[in-house]
Every structure is written in C-alpha cells, then in structure tokens.
Enzyme design. Sequence first.
Site, short mmCIF file in Angstrom:
data_model
loop_
_atom_site.label_atom_id
_atom_site.label_comp_id
_atom_site.label_asym_id
_atom_site.label_seq_id
_atom_site.Cartn_x
_atom_site.Cartn_y
_atom_site.Cartn_z
N ASP A 11 0.88 -1.18 0.00
CA ASP A 11 0.00 0.00 0.00
C ASP A 11 0.91 1.23 0.00
OD1 ASP A 11 -2.30 1.68 0.38
OD2 ASP A 11 -1.87 1.77 2.52
N SER A 12 0.29 2.39 -0.20
CA SER A 12 1.05 3.63 -0.13
C SER A 12 1.55 3.88 1.30
CB SER A 12 0.17 4.80 -0.54
OG SER A 12 -0.97 4.87 0.30
N TYR A 43 -0.66 8.33 -2.22
CA TYR A 43 -0.70 8.04 -3.66
C TYR A 43 -1.89 8.74 -4.33
CZ TYR A 43 2.68 4.10 -3.70
OH TYR A 43 3.81 3.31 -3.64
N GLY A 44 -2.92 9.01 -3.54
CA GLY A 44 -4.19 9.48 -4.09
C GLY A 44 -4.11 10.74 -4.93
N CYS A 74 -4.33 -1.24 -2.03
CA CYS A 74 -4.52 0.20 -2.19
C CYS A 74 -5.35 0.42 -3.45
CB CYS A 74 -3.15 0.86 -2.34
SG CYS A 74 -3.19 2.60 -2.75
N ASN A 75 -6.42 1.16 -3.32
CA ASN A 75 -7.27 1.41 -4.50
C ASN A 75 -6.55 2.27 -5.53
OD1 ASN A 75 -10.42 0.67 -4.06
ND2 ASN A 75 -9.35 0.93 -2.14
N GLU A 154 -4.88 9.30 8.66
CA GLU A 154 -3.45 9.12 8.97
C GLU A 154 -3.03 10.00 10.14
OE1 GLU A 154 -0.62 7.54 7.47
OE2 GLU A 154 -1.72 6.41 5.95
N CYS A 186 -11.20 3.07 -0.62
CA CYS A 186 -9.87 3.44 -0.13
C CYS A 186 -9.62 2.59 1.11
CB CYS A 186 -9.83 4.92 0.23
SG CYS A 186 -8.30 5.41 1.07
N THR A 187 -8.42 2.01 1.18
CA THR A 187 -8.16 1.05 2.26
C THR A 187 -7.99 1.72 3.62
OG1 THR A 187 -5.84 1.03 1.57
CG2 THR A 187 -7.24 -0.74 0.76
N HIS A 188 -8.02 3.03 3.66
CA HIS A 188 -8.02 3.72 4.97
C HIS A 188 -9.42 3.77 5.60
CE1 HIS A 188 -4.13 5.17 3.68
NE2 HIS A 188 -3.96 5.80 4.82
N1 DGL Z 1 -4.70 3.53 0.68
C1 DGL Z 1 -4.91 4.40 -0.46
C2 DGL Z 1 -6.07 3.89 -1.31
O1 DGL Z 1 -6.65 2.86 -1.03
C3 DGL Z 1 -5.24 5.80 -0.06
C4 DGL Z 1 -4.16 6.58 0.59
C5 DGL Z 1 -3.29 7.36 -0.37
O2 DGL Z 1 -3.77 8.30 -1.01
O3 DGL Z 1 -2.12 7.03 -0.43
O4 DGL Z 1 -6.42 4.49 -2.26
#
Ligand code: DGL
Length: 267
Positions: A11-12, A43-44, A74-75, A154, A186-188
């Site tokens: 993941d990011s 990453y988003g 991570c999406n 976060e 989003c995995t968060h």
């Molecule tokens: N975990 C990322 C996702 O699922 C989101 C966090 C990011 O932007 O890095 O998209």
Amino acid sequence: MSDNRPIGIFDSGIGGLTVAHAIRKQLPMESLIYFGDTAHLPYGDKSEAAIQAYSVKIADFLHRQGCKLLVIACNSASSAAYELLKEYIRKIKIINVIDPMVNWVSQHYEGRQVGLIGTRRTIHSGIYARKLAETGRNITLRPLATPLLAPMIEEGFFNNRISHEIIAGYLSSPELHNIEALILGCTHYPLIRNEISAYYNGEVAILDSAEIVARTVAEYLAANNLLNHQTPAPDRFLVSDYTRAFELATRIFFGREVRLEKQTLWE
Ligand code: DGL
C-alpha cells in the site's frame, strides 16, 4: 502439499494494513510481508505514471522476497498500476482490491444506486464504473472524490467532532443522494466505517473491501494448492520511510502494534 512462501501485500502507507489484518484473520497459517510506501504517501494525489513507477519497484522487491502471491492493498495503486504489474510479473498471481468488490457489488446490487468514495486518483480513473459496466449488470454508480479523508485518518482524526464534520460534509453532497450502498474505495476508510454508517442511521450498506479481498485470497490459494500447513514464519512489516508515528498508528489499522522495519528501495 504445503507452500510456506509468504503473501506479499503493499500500500502507499499503513491503510493497507486493514486488508492485511483481514487476510491474517482469514488465513492464520500464512506468513505476510507487508510493504508500506510511507516515503511516497499519499498516492491518491499522484500521477498515474508516478504510482506505476513506485508499484513496479515494490512488486519487484516482494517478488524477489519469494512471495507466492501479491496483493495490491490500495485502491489508488490498483487503479493506476494493476494492469502494468500483471504484465511485468507473470510468474505469480496479483490480486487488486477493486475486482473482488466489483464482483460482489454486481452480484448483490442489480438495479440499484451505489455510491463510491475514494481518492482523486481512484475516482477520476473511472475504473469502478468501467469494471461494473463490463459485468453487464444494471447498477448506477455515484462516485465522489473525498481527498481529505485519508490524510485525516493518517493524522489520527476519526471518531471525533472534526472527523464527523468532514465526513458529513462529503456524504451530504448531491452526488451521493439516494444511494442504497456505499463502497469504501480506499483502504483507509474501514477506520471511519462506523461514523459513515451512523451518518446514514444504518440505512445505507457500507461495503468494505478488506473481508472480500481476504476471501478472494483464501479461495485462490486453496484452488491452486498454495496454502501453508506448517508453522508460519513471523510476519514482516516494511516501510520506505520510518517514523514512530507510523509505528503507533499500526495498532489502529492492524489491531495491534507491529515493529516496522525500514527498507530502502529508493536512494
Ligand atoms: N490507501 C490508499 C487507497 O486505497 C489511499 C491513501 C493514499 O492516497 O495514499 O487508495
């Protein structure tokens, strides 16, 4: 037959630990190598090319660690880099977080309106709408980019007044009116699942990919004789940039605090 090679997950940052946690619960005999690209988080808001470059480097590293399967937890990376990674690493299966959710939604929400929230990268890629259309089912997708949510989480802002306000601000957008279910793209977001559900008074189904992805991983390993039946090696949690704050936050995402190891992939 027993295959004790680890499952690679990336993941990011630490949001993908929600997926790792679900895999750990579903498959207690497997060992995991988790890589959080905390040096490049989030990453988003990155370009597709940047996410592809990071993802190739990480996937290559995990492959060289002898992983039997890779999970893109991570999406944003799933939408930007999955197709490329499939071409790049052909010897092992790669599972992203989008396809299992699309399959599930297509089976359960025919004829209904389903909302989607995620990072700008994920939402603007249009990937959920495209993949849902490919299933041939009549599902109306109502997407909304919610870029403040991942950094908010976060930073530890959830279950409090500030997070309630931000969440309500997004969920009251006209884009999400009259939905019957909401995909957490989003995995968060599993960390704010209860707040989201409370906003809707429990009347909108909240769809979180962690469990669905963990089930997909378990089914794939079983169908391909890749399950481990011996004592598993300890899990490893690697990050490209170490801070104590990340380590403390793992407790929230993974259910317990884990020891993070710094792994340099970029000089
Ligand atoms: N975990 C990322 C996702 O699922 C989101 C966090 C990011 O932007 O890095 O998209």
